[in-house]
Design a protein around this motif. Structure first.
Motif, short mmCIF file in Angstrom:
data_model
loop_
_atom_site.label_atom_id
_atom_site.label_comp_id
_atom_site.label_asym_id
_atom_site.label_seq_id
_atom_site.Cartn_x
_atom_site.Cartn_y
_atom_site.Cartn_z
N GLY A 298 0.82 -1.20 0.00
CA GLY A 298 0.00 0.00 0.00
C GLY A 298 0.86 1.25 0.00
N ILE A 299 0.23 2.38 0.30
CA ILE A 299 0.91 3.68 0.27
C ILE A 299 2.13 3.67 1.19
N LEU A 300 1.94 3.22 2.43
CA LEU A 300 3.03 3.24 3.40
C LEU A 300 4.18 2.34 2.96
N SER A 301 3.87 1.22 2.33
CA SER A 301 4.91 0.31 1.84
C SER A 301 5.87 1.04 0.91
N VAL A 302 5.31 1.69 -0.10
CA VAL A 302 6.13 2.32 -1.14
C VAL A 302 6.88 3.54 -0.61
N LEU A 303 6.19 4.39 0.16
CA LEU A 303 6.83 5.61 0.64
C LEU A 303 7.98 5.30 1.59
N LEU A 304 7.82 4.29 2.44
CA LEU A 304 8.89 3.92 3.36
C LEU A 304 10.01 3.18 2.64
N GLN A 305 9.66 2.30 1.73
CA GLN A 305 10.69 1.51 1.04
C GLN A 305 11.51 2.34 0.06
N MET A 306 11.04 3.53 -0.25
CA MET A 306 11.88 4.45 -1.02
C MET A 306 13.16 4.78 -0.26
N TRP A 307 13.05 4.90 1.08
CA TRP A 307 14.16 5.39 1.89
C TRP A 307 14.72 4.35 2.86
N TYR A 308 14.00 3.26 3.09
CA TYR A 308 14.41 2.28 4.09
C TYR A 308 14.38 0.86 3.54
N ASP A 309 15.31 0.03 4.03
CA ASP A 309 15.23 -1.41 3.83
C ASP A 309 14.41 -1.96 4.99
N VAL A 310 13.33 -2.67 4.68
CA VAL A 310 12.38 -3.10 5.70
C VAL A 310 12.44 -4.62 5.88
N GLU A 311 12.53 -5.05 7.14
CA GLU A 311 12.53 -6.48 7.47
C GLU A 311 11.35 -6.78 8.40
N TYR A 312 10.57 -7.80 8.05
CA TYR A 312 9.57 -8.34 8.98
C TYR A 312 10.28 -9.42 9.77
N LEU A 313 10.39 -9.25 11.11
CA LEU A 313 11.24 -10.10 11.92
C LEU A 313 10.50 -11.28 12.56
N PHE A 314 9.42 -11.02 13.29
CA PHE A 314 8.69 -12.13 13.89
C PHE A 314 7.29 -11.68 14.32
N THR A 315 6.44 -12.68 14.56
CA THR A 315 5.04 -12.46 14.93
C THR A 315 4.86 -12.71 16.42
N VAL A 316 3.98 -11.93 17.05
CA VAL A 316 3.70 -12.03 18.49
C VAL A 316 2.20 -12.23 18.68
N GLY A 317 1.83 -13.21 19.49
CA GLY A 317 0.42 -13.49 19.74
C GLY A 317 -0.18 -12.56 20.77
N PRO A 318 -1.50 -12.49 20.84
CA PRO A 318 -2.18 -11.57 21.77
C PRO A 318 -2.05 -11.96 23.23
N GLU A 319 -1.67 -13.21 23.53
CA GLU A 319 -1.64 -13.69 24.92
C GLU A 319 -0.53 -13.06 25.76
N VAL A 320 0.40 -12.32 25.13
CA VAL A 320 1.50 -11.73 25.91
C VAL A 320 1.24 -10.26 26.23
N PHE A 321 -0.01 -9.84 26.12
CA PHE A 321 -0.38 -8.46 26.42
C PHE A 321 -1.48 -8.43 27.49
N CYS A 322 -1.56 -7.28 28.15
CA CYS A 322 -2.67 -7.02 29.06
C CYS A 322 -3.18 -5.60 28.77
N PRO A 323 -4.43 -5.48 28.33
CA PRO A 323 -5.33 -6.56 27.93
C PRO A 323 -4.90 -7.14 26.58
N PRO A 324 -5.25 -8.39 26.28
CA PRO A 324 -4.88 -8.97 24.99
C PRO A 324 -5.61 -8.25 23.85
N PRO A 325 -4.90 -7.85 22.81
CA PRO A 325 -5.58 -7.27 21.64
C PRO A 325 -6.33 -8.35 20.88
#
Length: 269
Positions: free
Chosen positions: A160-187
């Protein structure tokens, strides 16, 4: 065998829905997020929305030049009690209103990190983009859908828009996924951790504001081909170029192709 998460104490600060607060309670996840800054060990750091400091304590332990931006007065009181060394470095203001050039006037490069409030995460990254020549590293956790969008390559439906505008200037890495159970309150959603590292681009090859206009116009009608969505940006009465790029949809284009598209509409004088 999976490792049992190490939990922090239950929140002493009441999470506020209006601020999009979901306090991280897993120490291992906090440690992993802090480690995303290991590629820039000596860089001053701004943490956005520290809450009760589950991430902050690992940044302090690294001996970093750290400032934190927090608008929740209850969280600020908590941070002052538990991290007295931060007292003069707590910026009790909205990150979206911070002038990073003024706050870090003596630092040519800084890193931004945080467990970002989901309700304003896109605005946070647009604000980072305004300081792309100072923020050379930005990492942290946000809603998985937004994290995937920021990192989405050309051809991905998530792009989307944010993908292209940020990737113009930054190298982007998706590192890892986090589940809702490690938050209070869980999202109600999963979270994703990303890292953005400033690339070597100084001259994008076209006017950045016109580039932004083209990208936003294209994605605002993302189901249409570019020939149809961008017709209004070409001079009135002039036939559109017979270029294969115009037969594509916006999510199919690389940053370089969007630059070419911008020059097609706004040729250099």
């Amino acid at each position: 065998m999976s490792k049992t998460p190490v939990k922090a104490h239950r929140p002493e600060v009441k999470p506020k829905k209006a601020l999009g607060q979901h306090f991280l309670t897993d120490e291992d996840v906090a440690r992993r997020i802090a480690s995303t800054l290991d590629t820039a060990p000596d860089m001053p750091v701004l943490e956005v929305g520290p809450g009760m400091g589950v991430l902050t304590k690992y940044l302090i332990a690294d001996g970093r030049d750290l400032r934190v931006a927090e608008i929740d007065t209850e969280s600020i009181d908590y941070l002052k009690r538990h991290f007295p060394q931060l007292d003069s470095r707590i910026l009790g203001t909205d990150f979206l209103k911070l002038d990073l050039d003024r706050v870090f006037h003596d630092a040519p490069e800084i890193a931004v990190i945080g467990n970002y409030p989901y309700n304003i995460s896109s605005q946070i990254f647009f604000h980072v983009l305004d300081y792309k020549d100072r923020v050379t590293l930005c990492s942290g956790m946000l809603q998985k859908e937004v994290a995937e969008r920021i990192a989405a390559p050309a051809g991905s439906k998530a792009r989307g828009i944010l993908s292209v505008l940020l990737q113009m200037w930054y190298d982007v890495e998706y590192l890892f996924t986090v589940g809702p159970e490690v938050f209070c309150p869980p999202p109600k959603v999963q979270s994703g951790v990303i890292r953005m590292t400033r690339n070597s681009v100084t001259d994008p090859g076209c006017d950045p504001q016109r580039f932004k206009t083209v990208v936003k116009t294209a994605f605002n009608q993302r189901r249409k081909t570019l020939r149809n969505s961008l017709r209004g940006l070409f001079p009135a009465g002039v036939p559109l170029p017979d270029d294969a790029l115009l037969n594509l949809r916006p999510e199919q284009l690389t940053v370089e192709q969007f630059v070419a598209l911008t020059l097609m509409i706004y040729p250099k004088e």
